[in-house]
Enzyme design. Structure first.
Site, mmCIF file in Angstrom:
data_model
loop_
_atom_site.group_PDB
_atom_site.id
_atom_site.type_symbol
_atom_site.label_atom_id
_atom_site.label_comp_id
_atom_site.label_asym_id
_atom_site.label_seq_id
_atom_site.Cartn_x
_atom_site.Cartn_y
_atom_site.Cartn_z
ATOM 1 C CG ASN A 188 -0.327 0.057 2.540
ATOM 2 O OD1 ASN A 188 0.803 0.527 2.665
ATOM 3 N ND2 ASN A 188 -1.022 -0.404 3.565
ATOM 4 C CB THR A 252 -8.881 -3.517 10.144
ATOM 5 O OG1 THR A 252 -9.191 -2.342 10.883
ATOM 6 C CG2 THR A 252 -7.633 -4.154 10.699
ATOM 7 C CG ASP A 256 -5.121 -8.789 5.147
ATOM 8 O OD1 ASP A 256 -4.044 -8.288 4.777
ATOM 9 O OD2 ASP A 256 -5.481 -8.810 6.343
HETATM 10 O O1 RIB Z 1 -4.363 -6.669 7.710
HETATM 11 C C1 RIB Z 1 -5.073 -6.782 8.906
HETATM 12 C C2 RIB Z 1 -4.361 -7.668 9.866
HETATM 13 O O2 RIB Z 1 -3.158 -7.079 10.236
HETATM 14 C C3 RIB Z 1 -5.123 -7.891 11.141
HETATM 15 O O3 RIB Z 1 -5.957 -9.020 11.080
HETATM 16 C C4 RIB Z 1 -4.053 -7.968 12.206
HETATM 17 O O4 RIB Z 1 -3.907 -9.228 12.738
HETATM 18 C C5 RIB Z 1 -2.793 -7.457 11.533
HETATM 19 O O5 RIB Z 1 -1.857 -8.375 11.439
#
Ligand code: RIB
Length: 314
Positions: A188, A252, A256
């Site tokens: 990012n 958050t 991912d």
């Molecule tokens: O990308 C988010 C993640 O980053 C969270 O779930 C946390 O555990 C951190 O590692």
């Protein structure tokens, strides 16, 4: 889609302790939070669950402690169809934990006690992957595990001609020899800044950083730029793939979801620009929900979202 692509995720497994707060407290301050929620997370585990929900057959390679958090993590990812036979139970270290503060703007601040993730070794990861290379359509690895493990995974994937996507998060000063063999390197903006040593904050600096990183070996760079979308740069292409405007609840884990979607699309043979658009949609859906692993979208959700947001001019 011809069968579910088998994808290995070598990455972190972390229990997330999430606190919603009006703002991040100052040093020495005692601030009243809005609320608290606990849920399984870690970049590797989140991506593995996202891969399963997006139609892949994920294999998770990582480490947890011999404790309650570790057991909850493994039970949860298994319920989503993630194979966990290659997760090692560390007899000494605790399962990784993250204290995550999500402010009123949905932005997060994370403090990680990495625990068992730091115990992942080159030998055990190499031995596990040796059994699987021939069946793998792709590998996804992140920077929340030891640098030498990332380096080994990238080098072996490269040697075995298996596409390897490197999620360059969280920000770490991992050297070029660790990621130069990446098929796709995806930081990012903050992570890109850490890697190139100058601020990356807009399209111009993202392109400059992507070109500087590309010159060091990866086949493609995809800079995640939040709601603006993502900058894709290869030797022959420079595309700003636009993001989707959504109501942000919690950012958050959006990275991912993005990287998992990018990996699955590549494993299915999609062109890079289409794969990045698919990934933008997955990331956009993730930010509309609170939580990390729980916020990972399904294939049906991403496809419906894309149908509702057709490409302009088409
Ligand atoms: O990308 C988010 C993640 O980053 C969270 O779930 C946390 O555990 C951190 O590692």
């Amino acid at each position: 889609m011809a069968g579910r692509p088998r994808i290995a995720v070598v990455g972190s497994i972390i229990m997330d302790l999430m606190v919603t707060t009006p703002r991040v407290p100052q040093r020495g301050e005692n601030l009243l939070a809005h609320g608290f929620k606990m849920g399984p997370g870690g970049k590797g585990a989140n991506s593995a669950v996202a891969l399963a929900r997006l139609g892949a057959e994920p294999l998770l390679v990582g480490r947890v402690g011999d404790d309650y958090f570790g057991r909850v993590e493994l039970e949860t990812v298994r319920r989503d169809g993630v194979q966990t036979d290659s997760v090692v139970i560390d007899p000494e270290r605790h399962t990784g934990i993250a204290i995550i503060m999500v402010d009123d703007y949905g932005e997060n601040t994370i403090l990680v006690a990495i625990g068992a993730n730091a115990g992942l070794t080159v030998e055990e990861v190499a031995a596990t992957l040796r059994l699987h290379w021939a069946q793998l359509a792709a590998v996804l690895v992140n920077f929340e595990i030891p640098e030498e493990v990332v380096r080994t995974v990238v080098q072996k994937a490269h040697a075995c001609h298996v596409p390897v996507v490197v999620d360059a998060g969280p920000p770490r000063h991992y050297g070029v020899e660790t990621w130069r063999g990446a098929t796709v390197l995806s930081p990012n903006m903050l992570e890109a800044s850490t890697m190139v040593g100058y601020p990356v904050e807009d399209e111009a600096t993202a392109e400059r950083a992507a070109r500087d990183l590309l010159a060091q070996g990866p086949q493609a760079i995809v800079v995640k730029m939040g709601d603006r979308g993502a900058m894709l740069v290869t030797a022959t292409e420079r595309t700003m793939v636009e993001g989707f405007p959504v109501q942000v609840v919690d950012t958050t884990g959006a990275g991912d979801a993005f990287t998992a979607a990018l990996t699955v699309a590549l494993a299915e043979g999609q062109l890079l620009s289409g794969a990045v658009r698919f990934a933008n949609a997955a990331g956009a859906l993730a930010v509309t929900r609170f939580g990390t692993m729980a916020a990972m979208p399904t294939r049906q959700e991403v496809e419906a979202f894309l149908r509702a947001h057709p490409l302009r001019g088409c």
